[in-house]
Design a protein around this motif. Structure first.
Motif, PDB file in Angstrom:
ATOM      1  N   VAL A  75      52.986 -37.687   3.185  1.00  0.00           N
ATOM      2  CA  VAL A  75      52.008 -36.663   3.537  1.00  0.00           C
ATOM      3  C   VAL A  75      52.052 -36.363   5.030  1.00  0.00           C
ATOM      4  CG1 VAL A  75      49.539 -36.133   3.672  1.00  0.00           C
ATOM      5  CG2 VAL A  75      50.483 -37.165   1.596  1.00  0.00           C
ATOM      6  N   GLU A  76      52.147 -37.417   5.830  1.00  0.00           N
ATOM      7  CA  GLU A  76      52.221 -37.211   7.276  1.00  0.00           C
ATOM      8  C   GLU A  76      53.505 -36.482   7.651  1.00  0.00           C
ATOM      9  OE1 GLU A  76      52.134 -39.667  11.511  1.00  0.00           O
ATOM     10  OE2 GLU A  76      52.142 -40.755   9.603  1.00  0.00           O
ATOM     11  N   LEU A  77      54.620 -36.847   7.008  1.00  0.00           N
ATOM     12  CA  LEU A  77      55.881 -36.166   7.278  1.00  0.00           C
ATOM     13  C   LEU A  77      55.777 -34.692   6.927  1.00  0.00           C
ATOM     14  CD1 LEU A  77      58.870 -36.205   8.052  1.00  0.00           C
ATOM     15  CD2 LEU A  77      59.394 -36.883   5.704  1.00  0.00           C
ATOM     16  N   ARG A  78      55.165 -34.402   5.783  1.00  0.00           N
ATOM     17  CA  ARG A  78      54.981 -32.997   5.395  1.00  0.00           C
ATOM     18  C   ARG A  78      54.155 -32.250   6.433  1.00  0.00           C
ATOM     19  NH1 ARG A  78      50.561 -31.703   1.073  1.00  0.00           N
ATOM     20  NH2 ARG A  78      49.428 -32.287   2.976  1.00  0.00           N
ATOM     21  N   ASN A  79      53.067 -32.873   6.904  1.00  0.00           N
ATOM     22  CA  ASN A  79      52.217 -32.223   7.899  1.00  0.00           C
ATOM     23  C   ASN A  79      52.965 -31.984   9.204  1.00  0.00           C
ATOM     24  OD1 ASN A  79      50.082 -32.218   6.099  1.00  0.00           O
ATOM     25  ND2 ASN A  79      49.240 -34.151   6.853  1.00  0.00           N
ATOM     26  N   ARG A  80      53.788 -32.956   9.604  1.00  0.00           N
ATOM     27  CA  ARG A  80      54.569 -32.785  10.834  1.00  0.00           C
ATOM     28  C   ARG A  80      55.554 -31.625  10.688  1.00  0.00           C
ATOM     29  NH1 ARG A  80      51.703 -35.274  14.739  1.00  0.00           N
ATOM     30  NH2 ARG A  80      51.120 -37.381  14.096  1.00  0.00           N
ATOM     31  N   LEU A  81      56.201 -31.542   9.528  1.00  0.00           N
ATOM     32  CA  LEU A  81      57.142 -30.458   9.288  1.00  0.00           C
ATOM     33  C   LEU A  81      56.439 -29.099   9.282  1.00  0.00           C
ATOM     34  CD1 LEU A  81      59.402 -32.010   6.494  1.00  0.00           C
ATOM     35  CD2 LEU A  81      60.013 -31.607   8.882  1.00  0.00           C
ATOM     36  N   LEU A  82      55.272 -29.056   8.680  1.00  0.00           N
ATOM     37  CA  LEU A  82      54.504 -27.804   8.652  1.00  0.00           C
ATOM     38  C   LEU A  82      54.087 -27.382  10.046  1.00  0.00           C
ATOM     39  CD1 LEU A  82      52.266 -28.306   5.468  1.00  0.00           C
ATOM     40  CD2 LEU A  82      54.261 -26.811   5.724  1.00  0.00           C
ATOM     41  N   HIS A  83      53.696 -28.351  10.875  1.00  0.00           N
ATOM     42  CA  HIS A  83      53.317 -28.029  12.252  1.00  0.00           C
ATOM     43  C   HIS A  83      54.523 -27.474  13.019  1.00  0.00           C
ATOM     44  CE1 HIS A  83      49.764 -31.085  12.086  1.00  0.00           C
ATOM     45  NE2 HIS A  83      49.471 -29.913  11.537  1.00  0.00           N
ATOM     46  N   ALA A  84      55.684 -28.074  12.816  1.00  0.00           N
ATOM     47  CA  ALA A  84      56.889 -27.604  13.493  1.00  0.00           C
ATOM     48  C   ALA A  84      57.254 -26.189  13.030  1.00  0.00           C
ATOM     49  CB  ALA A  84      58.047 -28.559  13.239  1.00  0.00           C
ATOM     50  N   LEU A  85      57.186 -25.950  11.726  1.00  0.00           N
ATOM     51  CA  LEU A  85      57.488 -24.615  11.200  1.00  0.00           C
ATOM     52  C   LEU A  85      56.474 -23.585  11.672  1.00  0.00           C
ATOM     53  CD1 LEU A  85      58.519 -25.501   7.522  1.00  0.00           C
ATOM     54  CD2 LEU A  85      60.021 -24.799   9.394  1.00  0.00           C
ATOM     55  N   ALA A  86      55.213 -23.995  11.774  1.00  0.00           N
ATOM     56  CA  ALA A  86      54.176 -23.086  12.264  1.00  0.00           C
ATOM     57  C   ALA A  86      54.445 -22.693  13.711  1.00  0.00           C
ATOM     58  CB  ALA A  86      52.803 -23.743  12.135  1.00  0.00           C
ATOM     59  N   CYS A  87      54.884 -23.650  14.512  1.00  0.00           N
ATOM     60  CA  CYS A  87      55.210 -23.358  15.909  1.00  0.00           C
ATOM     61  C   CYS A  87      56.355 -22.354  15.993  1.00  0.00           C
ATOM     62  CB  CYS A  87      55.575 -24.654  16.634  1.00  0.00           C
ATOM     63  SG  CYS A  87      56.023 -24.429  18.372  1.00  0.00           S
ATOM     64  N   ILE A  88      57.392 -22.565  15.186  1.00  0.00           N
ATOM     65  CA  ILE A  88      58.514 -21.627  15.167  1.00  0.00           C
ATOM     66  C   ILE A  88      58.053 -20.243  14.725  1.00  0.00           C
ATOM     67  CG2 ILE A  88      60.727 -21.090  14.073  1.00  0.00           C
ATOM     68  CD1 ILE A  88      61.186 -24.121  13.829  1.00  0.00           C
ATOM     69  N   GLY A  89      57.208 -20.208  13.679  1.00  0.00           N
ATOM     70  CA  GLY A  89      56.723 -18.928  13.176  1.00  0.00           C
ATOM     71  C   GLY A  89      55.884 -18.174  14.193  1.00  0.00           C
ATOM     72  N   ILE A  90      55.048 -18.882  14.925  1.00  0.00           N
ATOM     73  CA  ILE A  90      54.194 -18.232  15.929  1.00  0.00           C
ATOM     74  C   ILE A  90      55.043 -17.649  17.055  1.00  0.00           C
ATOM     75  CG2 ILE A  90      52.442 -18.657  17.696  1.00  0.00           C
ATOM     76  CD1 ILE A  90      51.202 -20.708  15.778  1.00  0.00           C
ATOM     77  N   ILE A  91      55.991 -18.440  17.549  1.00  0.00           N
ATOM     78  CA  ILE A  91      56.846 -17.944  18.631  1.00  0.00           C
ATOM     79  C   ILE A  91      57.699 -16.772  18.152  1.00  0.00           C
ATOM     80  CG2 ILE A  91      58.741 -18.553  20.177  1.00  0.00           C
ATOM     81  CD1 ILE A  91      57.644 -21.358  20.309  1.00  0.00           C
ATOM     82  N   PHE A  92      58.199 -16.854  16.922  1.00  0.00           N
ATOM     83  CA  PHE A  92      58.982 -15.753  16.363  1.00  0.00           C
ATOM     84  C   PHE A  92      58.146 -14.480  16.276  1.00  0.00           C
ATOM     85  CE2 PHE A  92      60.257 -13.276  12.613  1.00  0.00           C
ATOM     86  CZ  PHE A  92      61.556 -12.945  12.964  1.00  0.00           C
ATOM     87  N   ALA A  93      56.906 -14.617  15.815  1.00  0.00           N
ATOM     88  CA  ALA A  93      56.033 -13.456  15.689  1.00  0.00           C
ATOM     89  C   ALA A  93      55.732 -12.826  17.049  1.00  0.00           C
ATOM     90  CB  ALA A  93      54.723 -13.858  14.998  1.00  0.00           C
ATOM     91  N   LEU A  94      55.639 -13.654  18.077  1.00  0.00           N
ATOM     92  CA  LEU A  94      55.369 -13.142  19.417  1.00  0.00           C
ATOM     93  C   LEU A  94      56.580 -12.441  20.031  1.00  0.00           C
ATOM     94  CD1 LEU A  94      53.342 -16.160  20.899  1.00  0.00           C
ATOM     95  CD2 LEU A  94      52.441 -13.943  20.153  1.00  0.00           C
ATOM     96  N   LEU A  95      57.782 -12.857  19.629  1.00  0.00           N
ATOM     97  CA  LEU A  95      59.000 -12.332  20.241  1.00  0.00           C
ATOM     98  C   LEU A  95      59.671 -11.226  19.444  1.00  0.00           C
ATOM     99  CD1 LEU A  95      60.731 -15.646  21.431  1.00  0.00           C
ATOM    100  CD2 LEU A  95      59.403 -14.048  22.808  1.00  0.00           C
ATOM    101  N   VAL A  96      59.359 -11.098  18.146  1.00  0.00           N
ATOM    102  CA  VAL A  96      60.142 -10.211  17.282  1.00  0.00           C
ATOM    103  C   VAL A  96      60.060  -8.748  17.725  1.00  0.00           C
ATOM    104  CG1 VAL A  96      58.278  -9.795  15.611  1.00  0.00           C
ATOM    105  CG2 VAL A  96      60.688  -9.712  14.867  1.00  0.00           C
ATOM    106  N   PHE A  97      58.976  -8.365  18.371  1.00  0.00           N
ATOM    107  CA  PHE A  97      58.844  -6.981  18.837  1.00  0.00           C
ATOM    108  C   PHE A  97      59.915  -6.659  19.877  1.00  0.00           C
ATOM    109  CE2 PHE A  97      57.093  -3.792  21.753  1.00  0.00           C
ATOM    110  CZ  PHE A  97      56.829  -2.756  20.862  1.00  0.00           C
ATOM    111  N   TRP A  98      60.343  -7.682  20.625  1.00  0.00           N
ATOM    112  CA  TRP A  98      61.348  -7.478  21.673  1.00  0.00           C
ATOM    113  C   TRP A  98      62.723  -7.975  21.226  1.00  0.00           C
ATOM    114  CZ3 TRP A  98      56.423  -9.393  22.780  1.00  0.00           C
ATOM    115  CH2 TRP A  98      55.614  -8.547  23.539  1.00  0.00           C
ATOM    116  N   ALA A  99      62.984  -7.959  19.923  1.00  0.00           N
ATOM    117  CA  ALA A  99      64.241  -8.499  19.393  1.00  0.00           C
ATOM    118  C   ALA A  99      65.454  -7.788  19.991  1.00  0.00           C
ATOM    119  CB  ALA A  99      64.260  -8.394  17.868  1.00  0.00           C
ATOM    120  N   ASN A 100      65.410  -6.450  20.077  1.00  0.00           N
ATOM    121  CA  ASN A 100      66.544  -5.710  20.623  1.00  0.00           C
ATOM    122  C   ASN A 100      66.746  -6.011  22.107  1.00  0.00           C
ATOM    123  OD1 ASN A 100      67.104  -4.507  18.168  1.00  0.00           O
ATOM    124  ND2 ASN A 100      65.875  -2.682  18.588  1.00  0.00           N
TER     125      ASN A 100
END
Length: 246
Positions: free
Chosen positions: A14-39
């Motif tokens: 359960v802890e491993l799953r939560n750690r993985l979810l936190h890591a994926l959430a961090c990637i998703g947030i940064i991606f969402a912030l940067l995707v507008f400037w992808a080009n």
């Protein structure tokens, strides 16, 4: 397996799953912030090549969807790149409770230094290697041939070089771990220094474009980092670690 034995395993999963979810959430947030400037991000990555293309030459897209998906792919990679410190923190938080005190004192600085070295390797490739390599490649284009690089192929090429330089800049960390684990010693590595130098140039030849400049630009930093690893390995010998844990 009894219920009492299975509960710790379940809690760890359960802890491993939560750690993985936190890591994926961090990637998703940064991606969402940067995707507008992808080009714009792709244009920045392509600058070392586009600045050295012959007058009138441009990069091309050979697939209908490539102009859209290639910058998106790069933005996702950039999001992972910037998330590395947080991902490593999640890994550290998961494994730290199982480590001894002296192991924690070793792993924490190694995590920090390995992250910094990877970033330095990528920066070295972008600011030093790419201008020299692309300048060399564009200058050797045969007469009558127009250099028009596909944007997807270019992205795959630079990501491969980034990974090669980032990993190769981890040489000091690898040396420290080998000495700390008792696989080898500083004295043995010193005796093998001539072989290490040859291996560095072979690795440079295999991981870089087929020119002497890029091969040397990877081999020389690896040799210097090998020497740095030898210096710091003196503080992380197996005997030292055993004494700290005693």
């Amino acid at each position: 397996m009894s219920v009492e034995e299975s509960q710790p395993l379940i809690s760890h999963l359960v802890e491993l799953r939560n750690r993985l979810l936190h890591a994926l959430a961090c990637i998703g947030i940064i991606f969402a912030l940067l995707v507008f400037w992808a080009n714009d991000i792709y244009s920045l990555l392509a600058t070392p090549l586009t600045e050295r293309l012959p007058e009138g030459a441009t990069m091309i897209a050979t697939n209908v969807v490539t102009p859209f998906f290639t910058p998106i792919k790069l933005t996702l990679v950039v999001a992972v790149f910037f998330s590395v410190p947080y991902i490593l923190y999640q890994i550290w938080a998961f494994v730290a409770p199982a480590l001894y005190k002296h192991e924690k004192r070793l792993v924490y600085p190694l995590l920090l230094s390995s992250t910094l070295l990877f970033y330095v390797g990528v920066a070295f490739a972008y600011y030093v290697v790419f201008p020299l390599v692309f300048g060399f490649l564009t200058s050797t284009t045969p007469a009558g041939v127009t250099m028009a690089t596909d944007i997807a192929s270019y992205l795959d090429f630079v990501l491969t070089i980034f990974l090669a330089f980032g990993v190769c800049f981890e040489v000091p960390v690898a040396i420290i771990l080998l000495c700390w684990s008792g696989v080898t010693t500083v004295e043995d590595l010193k005796k093998k220094r001539p072989y290490i130098i040859v291996i560095a140039f072979v690795v440079g030849m295999l991981l870089t474009p087929p020119d002497m400049f890029s091969q040397t630009l990877l081999a020389i930093p690896m040799i210097l980092l090998f020497e740095v690893g030898l210096i710091f390995s003196r503080f992380y010998t197996k005997e030292q670690s055993d004494n700290d844990g005693a």
